[in-house]
Design an enzyme around this catalytic site. Sequence first.
Site, PDB file in Angstrom:
ATOM      1  N   ASP A 188      -6.916   4.721  -4.541  1.00 23.83           N
ATOM      2  CA  ASP A 188      -7.698   4.566  -3.207  1.00 23.83           C
ATOM      3  C   ASP A 188      -8.125   5.827  -2.854  1.00 23.83           C
ATOM      4  O   ASP A 188      -8.517   6.568  -3.716  1.00 23.83           O
ATOM      5  CB  ASP A 188      -6.547   4.145  -2.256  1.00 23.83           C
ATOM      6  N   LYS A 243       0.822  -1.131   0.036  1.00 27.42           N
ATOM      7  CA  LYS A 243      -0.003  -0.048  -0.015  1.00 27.42           C
ATOM      8  C   LYS A 243       0.908   1.398   0.054  1.00 27.42           C
ATOM      9  O   LYS A 243       1.942   1.240   0.491  1.00 27.42           O
ATOM     10  CB  LYS A 243      -0.972   0.035   1.261  1.00 27.42           C
TER      11      LYS A 243
HETATM   12  P1  NDP Z   1     -12.999   8.306  -2.808  1.00 28.15           P
HETATM   13  O1  NDP Z   1     -11.765   9.078  -2.485  1.00 28.15           O
HETATM   14  O2  NDP Z   1     -13.313   8.063  -4.138  1.00 28.15           O
HETATM   15  O3  NDP Z   1     -13.955   8.496  -1.637  1.00 28.15           O
HETATM   16  C1  NDP Z   1     -13.766   8.428  -0.317  1.00 28.15           C
HETATM   17  C2  NDP Z   1     -15.329   9.079   0.332  1.00 28.15           C
HETATM   18  O4  NDP Z   1     -15.206   8.664   1.675  1.00 28.15           O
HETATM   19  C3  NDP Z   1     -15.490  10.472   0.013  1.00 28.15           C
HETATM   20  O5  NDP Z   1     -17.055  10.847  -0.041  1.00 28.15           O
HETATM   21  C4  NDP Z   1     -15.004  11.017   1.151  1.00 28.15           C
HETATM   22  O6  NDP Z   1     -15.483  12.318   1.648  1.00 28.15           O
HETATM   23  C5  NDP Z   1     -15.308  10.057   2.279  1.00 28.15           C
HETATM   24  N1  NDP Z   1     -14.406  10.053   3.510  1.00 28.15           N
HETATM   25  C6  NDP Z   1     -12.923  10.007   3.448  1.00 28.15           C
HETATM   26  N2  NDP Z   1     -12.588  10.230   4.802  1.00 28.15           N
HETATM   27  C7  NDP Z   1     -13.581  10.565   5.293  1.00 28.15           C
HETATM   28  C8  NDP Z   1     -13.691  10.961   6.693  1.00 28.15           C
HETATM   29  N3  NDP Z   1     -12.573  10.943   7.792  1.00 28.15           N
HETATM   30  N4  NDP Z   1     -14.845  10.886   7.189  1.00 28.15           N
HETATM   31  C9  NDP Z   1     -16.035  10.790   6.491  1.00 28.15           C
HETATM   32  N5  NDP Z   1     -16.009  10.588   5.318  1.00 28.15           N
HETATM   33  C10 NDP Z   1     -14.934  10.430   4.676  1.00 28.15           C
HETATM   34  O7  NDP Z   1     -12.115   6.614  -1.934  1.00 28.15           O
HETATM   35  P2  NDP Z   1     -12.694   5.265  -2.373  1.00 28.15           P
HETATM   36  O8  NDP Z   1     -14.099   5.272  -2.644  1.00 28.15           O
HETATM   37  O9  NDP Z   1     -11.830   4.894  -3.483  1.00 28.15           O
HETATM   38  O10 NDP Z   1     -12.548   4.339  -0.824  1.00 28.15           O
HETATM   39  C11 NDP Z   1     -13.261   4.346   0.118  1.00 28.15           C
HETATM   40  C12 NDP Z   1     -12.785   3.382   1.052  1.00 28.15           C
HETATM   41  O11 NDP Z   1     -12.675   1.948   0.224  1.00 28.15           O
HETATM   42  C13 NDP Z   1     -11.384   3.502   1.597  1.00 28.15           C
HETATM   43  O12 NDP Z   1     -11.457   2.903   2.992  1.00 28.15           O
HETATM   44  C14 NDP Z   1     -10.713   2.659   0.707  1.00 28.15           C
HETATM   45  O13 NDP Z   1      -9.470   2.067   1.475  1.00 28.15           O
HETATM   46  C15 NDP Z   1     -11.575   1.383   0.443  1.00 28.15           C
HETATM   47  N6  NDP Z   1     -11.223   0.662  -0.698  1.00 28.15           N
HETATM   48  C16 NDP Z   1     -11.205   1.280  -2.025  1.00 28.15           C
HETATM   49  C17 NDP Z   1     -10.755   0.569  -3.175  1.00 28.15           C
HETATM   50  C18 NDP Z   1     -10.901   0.957  -4.731  1.00 28.15           C
HETATM   51  O14 NDP Z   1     -10.889   0.308  -5.615  1.00 28.15           O
HETATM   52  N7  NDP Z   1     -10.968   2.282  -4.794  1.00 28.15           N
HETATM   53  C19 NDP Z   1     -10.591  -1.134  -2.830  1.00 28.15           C
HETATM   54  C20 NDP Z   1     -10.686  -1.565  -1.827  1.00 28.15           C
HETATM   55  C21 NDP Z   1     -10.989  -0.800  -0.616  1.00 28.15           C
HETATM   56  P3  NDP Z   1     -14.632  13.691   1.413  1.00 28.15           P
HETATM   57  O15 NDP Z   1     -14.630  14.018  -0.243  1.00 28.15           O
HETATM   58  O16 NDP Z   1     -15.601  14.701   1.878  1.00 28.15           O
HETATM   59  O17 NDP Z   1     -13.390  13.562   1.809  1.00 28.15           O
END
Ligand code: NDP
Length: 449
Positions: free
Chosen positions: A169, A129
């Site tokens: 991510d 990672k």
């Molecule tokens: P994105 O950046 O596309 O989206 C993240 C979302 O989560 C946004 O809406 C963001 O809001 C919100 N968010 C982030 N930090 C916080 C916080 N502290 N409190 C509340 N909301 C928060 O990321 P992903 O969708 O890619 O990833 C989301 C999760 O999924 C993570 O845990 C990631 O590790 C996991 N994941 C992702 C994969 C992928 O293929 N993308 C694969 C496997 C797991 P804001 O815009 O306001 O920050």
Amino acid sequence: MTKIDEKLEPILDEVLRRNAGETEFHQAVREVLESLGRVVAKHPDYAENALIERICEPERQIIFRVPWIDDEGRVRINRGFRVQFNSALGPYKGGIRFHPSVNLGIIKFLGFEQIFKNALTGLPIGGGKGGSDFNPRGRSDREIMRFCQSYMLELHRHIGEHTDVPAGDIGVGGREIGYMFGQYKRLTNRYEAGVLTGKGLSYGGSRARKEATGYGATYFVQRMLEKRRLGFEGKRVVVSGSGNVAIYTMEKVLAFGGTVVACSDSGGYVTDEAGIDLDLVKEIKEVRRERISEYARLKGSGAHYLEKGSVWDVPCEVAMPSATQNELSGKDARVLVENGVIAVGEGANMPCTPEAVSVFREAKVLFAPGKAANAGGVATSALEMQQNASRDSWTFEQTEGRLAEIMGNIHDTCAETAEEYGAPDDYVLGANIAGFVRVAEAMRALGVI
Ligand code: NDP
């Protein structure tokens, strides 16, 4: 908290001692060790040659300075990370996160989880990672590009299609992967498509990769519900976040006949009596890159934006936490249980606190842990690598078909392993043990390295 087997306690103590202050990493290791007591009782040989200790120690940790120049001409400094955790099963594989909260402990927790997740897919990929404490929010497209180029200027020495294959991510989507791939190509003078995944379709990306994590998590929960002769049909679903994973979770939930009643971002959450309008969320998040509060303003009647409280206060039967680690507390879990939740699927990595997981377990709520439920993203990344290696490009249907099959297999492996180890329906135990056994077998065969 579940008790750790006394043979494994010294291992956790040592992890806590030598990784001081890395709380998320401690949490992830503890959760896996809680599950492994039953394995070492049955197969004491897995505890030989410090195999478990070795799994807890990354093979390599790279930390570097990332200087870049903002639009005002000021020099900015961020910190870059890549943790190459375990390559027993294949090249390191795992995303890159750009978020101000990123530190070594967070990258290590994510890398550690990734080892077992990748093993569960059954595909030949190790765990790693990376990321940076860079905050992309409010940055111009040019600033994002300059940052990605500077990050890759150092990272390119450490990655390669047979060495380490990063992906996206939080904060890293198609745009950022494009800039990083462009810089890698320029620095190495090689069109090495398999060095990054999550690429755009015009330069070696895979169809269905963007959708894969959210779709995969929904397939997993659907399978879990089907086992109880249930399904998403007619169910109220809350999805936290509104990023990549959340959006494509909502899309598949809708396809399965569920209604999404709320979603969020880090500022607050929105509810919509008519069910969340996904096209509008996509327009706000994928096109305009704005806050979710815009949803209520644009949608008008029936839609509400709330800054106070929690998205988990919204009554639902299925909860899909898809934002970030530790976003669903013990208190949130109790509210969900009181409101009649029957299943929880972790789209994000470790979104439920250990207390929340205990609440769900005690209430017999079906619980899909992230390392199993969100493995569809990395699995489809591995399919992207396969397509790159054979210079081929599959259709959306072919790729999604493989994804659905892989998610079904992961579900069944977790369920069968839990059963075999005397804890039916405990998907946490099933995922941890099944992932561990695959990695442990390979590590044993490779000797002490
Ligand atoms: P994105 O950046 O596309 O989206 C993240 C979302 O989560 C946004 O809406 C963001 O809001 C919100 N968010 C982030 N930090 C916080 C916080 N502290 N409190 C509340 N909301 C928060 O990321 P992903 O969708 O890619 O990833 C989301 C999760 O999924 C993570 O845990 C990631 O590790 C996991 N994941 C992702 C994969 C992928 O293929 N993308 C694969 C496997 C797991 P804001 O815009 O306001 O920050």
